[in-house]
Design an enzyme around this catalytic site. Structure first.
Site, PDB file in Angstrom:
ATOM      1  N   GLY A  61      37.907  52.741  36.403  1.00 27.51           N
ATOM      2  CA  GLY A  61      36.520  52.409  36.053  1.00 27.51           C
ATOM      3  C   GLY A  61      35.919  51.753  37.275  1.00 27.51           C
ATOM      4  O   GLY A  61      36.311  50.649  37.635  1.00 27.51           O
TER       5      GLY A  61
ATOM      6  N   ASP B 277      40.806  47.257  39.941  1.00 24.31           N
ATOM      7  CA  ASP B 277      39.513  46.578  39.729  1.00 24.31           C
ATOM      8  C   ASP B 277      39.139  45.631  40.860  1.00 24.31           C
ATOM      9  O   ASP B 277      38.476  44.607  40.635  1.00 24.31           O
ATOM     10  CB  ASP B 277      39.520  45.791  38.397  1.00 24.31           C
TER      11      ASP B 277
ATOM     12  N   THR C 118      32.677  50.356  39.269  1.00 29.28           N
ATOM     13  CA  THR C 118      31.318  49.887  39.009  1.00 29.28           C
ATOM     14  C   THR C 118      30.490  49.883  40.283  1.00 29.28           C
ATOM     15  O   THR C 118      30.961  49.419  41.329  1.00 29.28           O
ATOM     16  CB  THR C 118      31.354  48.443  38.453  1.00 29.28           C
TER      17      THR C 118
ATOM     18  N   GLN D 234      43.072  52.630  40.894  1.00 30.32           N
ATOM     19  CA  GLN D 234      44.127  51.636  40.599  1.00 30.32           C
ATOM     20  C   GLN D 234      44.392  50.757  41.837  1.00 30.32           C
ATOM     21  O   GLN D 234      43.487  50.572  42.640  1.00 30.32           O
ATOM     22  CB  GLN D 234      45.418  52.329  40.120  1.00 30.32           C
TER      23      GLN D 234
END
Ligand code: GDP
Ligand code: IMO
Ligand code: MG
Length: 428
Positions: A41, A14, A43, A223
């Site tokens: 995930g 992240d 963004t 990751q």
């Protein structure tokens, strides 16, 4: 020759890899995801729109860019279809997507086993995303996995499912979980194969042809190095290697193909899931960072744990992943904090150390040694150049360069694509 740049997370994920990949993809011919699955995930914010990508590479917003999901990935067809449909519902259909025939399929029983393993581990659970990542990679290593190529060939699919279920159903039964029906899965996954067929190809052949042509290629890590199954804080890690060294194997290209490795780091540290990290703290400043940085997981919504920047971990990431430069993200989040700490070394059993201990128990006992720098109050979210930063913010970035021995090539001052300041040209 076009450059072939790897974007890696240097921390516990992240870090803002999606944002930087999207930014650099505007000039790239090809964007490649090579490991992990929808545990990621990523963004992306532009034109007042926000997207969260899990499987699909972050180059899809540039119609000229080829997007590749390479052989090292694990792919869950239903979640992938959902992602494709969600993009379509927001008008994103004009992109090029290629998926490796050698990528492994995350099966429904992998999702089940992921939860089961976590339950069995109890208080030592990894805190996985429960997307079936670990069990899918375990089946790959055990040679009982099903690859996307198998979904296109009824006989191979039937053989793969027979073996997979022969190994898995007894385990599920033993733990009183529902078992899977061979015919049912066979029909379902044949139909998934039909929908996936237009995307599936030998992406190694495709990528090597692009390298031959001199294309500009971006490898989007998922990751972060500290979650690496080889070099991370084992066993509190994911099941693949996010290092730059894993990219050639996970794509079927030469190890000589990589030209640059950009390490993405937050201006502080976050972690989701279990496993300690030395610079973690929980007080009003941590809460301030969590709220200001919207530090809640993109995939699971879990609150991210907060810590100061850890340069022991960054130097570890640099060493094991051959990082050549840094991109420092979320600098704006630190605005308003009077004193900012940087961890320079660890103390373990009274000894000062400059490495990440391999033994997790020892790692969890490491105490951070800090330097403290004065913060800044000025809003930095609209600046365009390094020298427009308040002097204390400039000094903070210089300290990161000093403690990591790496030049900062990009820094980021807000989530939007335009809030990205590159200090050099990348694909020139
Ligand atoms: P990834 O998994 O490495 O792609 O990162 P995530 O997307 O999971 O998490 C990074 C979060 O930080 C996202 O919510 C981004 O929109 C946000 N972000 C990225 N760069 C910046 C920045 O410079 N400032 C702020 N405030 N948010 C940022
Ligand atoms: P991106 O690409 C943050 C963490 C999980 C858990 C551990 C193992 O968005 O940076 P897994 O489901 O992979 O078996 O979980 O790894 N984890 C991540 N944390 N960002 C990610 O991806 C992550 N992918 C896995 O929280 O601690
Ligand atoms: Mg993420």
């Amino acid at each position: 020759m076009g450059k072939r740049i790897v974007v890696v997370g240097t921390q516990w994920g992240d870090e803002g890899k999606g944002k930087i990949t999207d930014y650099l993809a505007l000039d790239a011919d090809v964007v490649v995801r090579s490991q992990g699955g929808n545990n990621a995930g990523h963004t992306i914010n532009f034109n007042n729109q926000k997207f969260a990508l899990h499987f699909i590479p972050s180059g899809v917003f540039n119609p000229q860019t080829k997007n590749i999901m390479a052989n090292g990935m694990v792919i869950e067809p239903i979640a992938l279809f959902r992602e494709i449909d969600e993009l379509a519902s927001r008008g994103i259909t004009n992109y090029q997507l290629y998926i490796s025939d050698r990528a492994h399929c995350i099966m429904p029983y992998h999702l089940e086993l992921d939860s089961l393993w976590e339950d069995i581990k109890g208080s030592s659970a990894v805190g996985t995303t429960k997307k079936g990542i670990g069990p899918a990679y375990a089946d790959k290593a055990s040679r009982i996995g099903i690859r996307l190529a198998d979904l296109l060939d009824p006989e191979s699919l039937m053989d793969g499912l027979k073996t997979g279920l022969a190994m898995t159903n007894p385990i599920l039964e033993c733990f009183h979980h529902q078992t899977y029906d061979l015919q049912d899965l066979y029909q379902k996954y044949l139909s998934f194969g039909k929908r996936l067929k237009p995307y599936i190809t030998d992406t190694s052949v495709l990528l090597n042809a692009e390298i031959e042509k001199g294309s500009k290629i971006l490898f989007e890590g998922a990751q972060g190095i500290m979650l690496c199954v080889e070099h991370g804080t084992y066993p509190y890690v994911t099941s693949s290697s996010p290092t730059a060294a894993s990219v050639p194997m996970n794509c079927g290209i030469s190890p000589m193909a990589i030209t640059d490795v950009i390490g993405i780091t937050k201006a502080y540290t976050t972690r989701v899931g279990s496993g300690s990290f030395p610079t973690e703290f929980e007080d009003d400043t941590a809460k301030y960072i969590r709220e200001k940085g919207h530090e809640y997981g993109t995939t699971t919504g879990r609150p991210r744990r907060i810590g100061w920047l850890d340069t022991v971990a960054l130097r570890h990431a640099k060493r094991v992943s051959g990082i050549t430069e840094l991109s420092v993200m979320l600098l704006d989040v630190l605005t308003g904090i009077p004193q900012i700490k940087i961890c320079t070394q660890y103390e373990l059993d009274g000894e000062i150390i400059d490495r990440v201990p391999s033994n997790y128990r020892q790692f969890s006992q490491c105490k951070p040694v800090y330097v403290t720098l004065p913060g800044w109050k000025e809003n930095i979210t609209n600046i365009h150049r390094f020298d427009e930063l308040p002097i204390n913010a400039q000094n903070y970035l210089k300290a990161i360069e000093n403690y990591t021995g790496l030049p900062i090539a990009i820094f980021s001052i807000g989530p939007d694509r335009t809030q990205t300041i590159a200090l050099k040209a990348f694909f020139k």
